[in-house]
Design an enzyme around this catalytic site. Sequence first.
Site, PDB file in Angstrom:
ATOM      1  N   GLY A  66      -3.017   4.311  -3.235  1.00 24.51           N
ATOM      2  CA  GLY A  66      -2.494   3.589  -4.382  1.00 24.51           C
ATOM      3  C   GLY A  66      -1.562   2.488  -3.912  1.00 24.51           C
ATOM      4  N   LEU A 122       0.855  -1.179   0.000  1.00 25.36           N
ATOM      5  CA  LEU A 122       0.000   0.000   0.000  1.00 25.36           C
ATOM      6  C   LEU A 122       0.887   1.224   0.000  1.00 25.36           C
ATOM      7  CD1 LEU A 122      -2.734  -0.777   2.637  1.00 25.36           C
ATOM      8  CD2 LEU A 122      -3.006  -0.481   0.186  1.00 25.36           C
ATOM      9  N   LYS A 123       0.499   2.191  -0.780  1.00 18.88           N
ATOM     10  CA  LYS A 123       1.211   3.450  -0.731  1.00 18.88           C
ATOM     11  C   LYS A 123       0.766   4.128   0.540  1.00 18.88           C
ATOM     12  CE  LYS A 123       2.311   7.071  -3.913  1.00 18.88           C
ATOM     13  NZ  LYS A 123       2.445   7.917  -2.741  1.00 18.88           N
ATOM     14  N   GLU A 124       1.587   4.075   1.546  1.00 12.10           N
ATOM     15  CA  GLU A 124       1.194   4.679   2.813  1.00 12.10           C
ATOM     16  C   GLU A 124       1.191   6.179   2.649  1.00 12.10           C
ATOM     17  OE1 GLU A 124       0.021   3.291   5.481  1.00 12.10           O
ATOM     18  OE2 GLU A 124       0.322   1.225   4.841  1.00 12.10           O
TER      19      GLU A 124
END
Length: 816
Positions: A274, A120-122
């Site tokens: 994203g 996950l795009k943190e």
Amino acid sequence: MDLSKAPYCEQDPQQNSQLVRSLNDGTNKASRGFKVKKTTFKITGSPDGLSVDSWRFQDWDYKKPNLPTYARGLFTTKNRHNDHEIAVRGYDKFFNVGEVFDTKWENIRRKTRGPYELTLKENGCIIFISGLEDGTLLVCSKHSTGDRSDVEVSHASAGERWVDKQLATIGKTREEFARELRGRNVTAVAELCDDDFEEHILAYGPDKAGLYLHGINVNIPEFMTYPSGLVQKFADEWGFRKVGLQVFDDIDTVKNFLEEVAESGAHEGRDVEGFVIRCGLASDVGQTKYIDWFFKYKFEEPYLMYRQWRECTKALIAGKPPKFKKHTKITEDYLLYARQRLAKDPKLAKLYNQNHGIISLRDDFLAHKNLKGSDAANFENVFGNDTSSVSDNVVLVPIATIGCGKTTVGIALTQLFGWGIIQNDNIQGKGRPARMVEAVLSSLMEHPVVIADRNNSERREREQIIKDVLMQHKNARLVALNFAHGNIDEVRRVTRERVLKRGDNHQTIQAASDENKVIGIMENFIHRFQPCDPESSPDYGFDFVIDLDPAQGSRVNVEKVVIELRKKYPLLIPDMPSAEDMDMAVKHAIEDYKPSIKHQIPDRTSKRDQKRQEIQQSHDPKKKKSLEYMSISVPAKEVNVALESAFKGVGAATQRFYKQLQQTRRIQPLFHVTLMHKASAKQYPELWQRYTTLEAESQSVDNKVGECEVMLERVVFDDRIMAIVVRLLDQEDTWTCVNKVAHITVGTRDDSVKPKESNDLLTRWLDVGSGGNTGIDRMMVSQGEGVIGVLEEEALVKQSKYWEYWWDAIVCVMQR
Ligand code: GDP
Ligand code: MG
């Protein structure tokens, strides 16, 4: 996974000093390839008093080939042997799907191999952690350590506090951690997510806050990074939070998964920004070697807008006020529609709350509006509907036909407020629509408002300008100046009268025959006119529409524009101009404004008709029009840029003639290098034969018979005429110029000086040189790369005072 089997590579002092050398070259202002900003930070608490250098590239430079490294976030230092060392190494810059060549799906599919690790795009800020030689733990943000007072610093020191906290929970010291990292020669890469510190879009309450470890990079110039399994293991050992990880073996599964999540905007019940995808990229043609490589898949519009709609719909169902900041207008419309549907069908609400029918409701709405989701999201200014603070970035887009007064109203407005105007007819060469937008956007950098002077009579033209502007400039607002065509006969009468009256003033015109042609073109536009409909695509994309009546005259229309704009954007026009000022501005626009009339335009109404004619004629060689001359047309923009930079900063005397040409609008709007005129056919029969054959065999619709690179070398001028000496960069020698000096005529003092006199000027220049009392001046044009010119057969080109209208027509045909 076993951490003892982690990737490892030690640093090579020689390679490092090479790296630092080329990075240093990049800090030089004159650096051609790429630019780097170097910042030195002293490390507080370092027993050896170490300092580190941060190397920051410009984001767009990462798209260039052959950089010494692609690390985004890079710090170097010097060790006790006085060798350069990499202290911190970020990831190689990675790009969104479709953003660069490598990240187009077909290339990803072709060149990468699994496993594909999706994280996950943190949603926080990146923190790098590594160990220095003296046992100091270095914690920094992308480009800064914790020792300066800027924004990033507070990130770095917040990161440091979190590191301390987590080390305390596992009972380790900073130094131990530093030694661990140094032993592995790595940088730990984590995301700092902490609402207390800084709120990002996604929520991280106290139970979720902390440092999320997402990568471990080996400190070498190339990109070498731990597989995610090892990253997670390391995170467990050192008390980090872990990022969600999903692994897929084949790329199609990855693509499907991403697109599905994008549709809903949520993953495992949580909103996500994203994903970052890690995989191997073939680094050789034979696909035997693979390097670590990342790309990202970021949810963008329209998905973000859909997400907003979903949340708002749920609020509506729960009887709470929906909250939204972006896409205000369209979201309001959507909610109105959703409310009606929910009222009509009580079952819908229940299903919606169970996540059914979300997509169909929004699709129904879009269908009802006749909009595509991407258009709906793009069209509307994402900064909402509060227009009271708008003070710039406004584009005025006329919707009109010829003679409605677009240019007059536009010029009057520039006169009143110093705004910019971009006239379509000053744009030539390939891809006019895109370049019109480019010119508008660059003018917006200097003017709060820019008039995009073009007819935009068809919807697709409006769609093009709206989309292209908003795509590149999200803050821009487009306002339609809608010259309504309700009473078409009246419009026809008024515009004809104006245009022809003006034409009659020109003695050179064969009024009768030209008149018919002009009327033909005007009719063409009227015929194609598609009225503005602010409720549907594409006119939906206008911030608002100002209705004008072409028959009312430009003075009335100018006032209407001013009043309406002022109502909507008070800051744009703080003071209402006086009636006299407006009188003057319109008077000036009608009486004094003269476009440069030395344009060369094809003598025909439609290229398609022309082509048809040509095809017919080609069956009968006698009838085919013969070639008049062969020339290379050179993009006006490049020539003008070259001239501007050549004359910038030179003495007033040298500038004088250039300024005069500019101010009297005597600079050619179109530029070309004449290769050969029919008149010299006797002298060069073979060449002429070659050119006529080339032209005759050319199948191209737009007269293009080839391309040739042209190098602009120097400007030569006296007080009558100005020319640019050019060099044809033509390896194969296909294009021979019979003039003594190949050149572009820039402009002449007045109509009495003919462009072909450039030849005399240049001959004289060769004989007597310049300066002194030769009366000739010359300057280098800044040597750039060559300009691509297009070879056109100019047999059908002639001059006309009506060029402006012809030009509109040509542009229009070319756009089809
Ligand atoms: P465009 O083709 O829409 O750009 O129209 P222009 O602004 O070039 O106007 C066409 C012609 O009408 C020009 O010669 C203008 O000078 C003239 N014109 C524009 N506005 C007025 C007006 O209010 N009254 C009169 N009499 N002529 C006008
Ligand atoms: Mg005009």
